[in-house]
Design a protein around this motif. Sequence first.
Motif, PDB file in Angstrom:
ATOM      1  N   ARG A  60       0.846  -1.201   0.000  1.00 59.46           N
ATOM      2  CA  ARG A  60       0.000   0.000   0.000  1.00 59.46           C
ATOM      3  C   ARG A  60       0.883   1.253   0.000  1.00 59.46           C
ATOM      4  O   ARG A  60       0.623   2.205  -0.735  1.00 59.46           O
ATOM      5  N   GLU A  64       1.395   4.257  -3.001  1.00 60.14           N
ATOM      6  CA  GLU A  64       1.362   5.721  -2.843  1.00 60.14           C
ATOM      7  C   GLU A  64       2.569   6.359  -3.519  1.00 60.14           C
ATOM      8  O   GLU A  64       2.459   7.379  -4.186  1.00 60.14           O
ATOM      9  N   PRO A  70      -3.969   2.417  -4.057  1.00 55.46           N
ATOM     10  CA  PRO A  70      -3.690   1.511  -2.943  1.00 55.46           C
ATOM     11  C   PRO A  70      -4.799   0.483  -2.704  1.00 55.46           C
ATOM     12  O   PRO A  70      -4.517  -0.647  -2.298  1.00 55.46           O
TER      13      PRO A  70
END
Length: 99
Positions: A60, A64, A70
Amino acid sequence: MTVACTTLEEVRENIDRLDQHIVTLLAERSQFVSQAAHFKKDTDDVKAPQRVEQVIAKVRALSEVVGANPEVTEQVYRAMIAAFIQQELAEHAALGTAG
């Protein structure tokens, strides 16, 4: 690097090109999963929910950084990890019966 496509055909060609890379990387990941089964004592070690959550947090965060979604990344990884856990459970069980 993002390619600016001018037709749907170009979009599909680029997706096909990426799919080739993704499947190749899945095969490589699978080989490491198979190796991991040798180091784990039991099915709890194979399932390793804490490790799963570490991987999800890592990807995740990476999403970004690289501009990926994500939520999509997490869904894909959860599905992939679940499938690899099933593979590893089968391999771990086979190791137990073989040795």
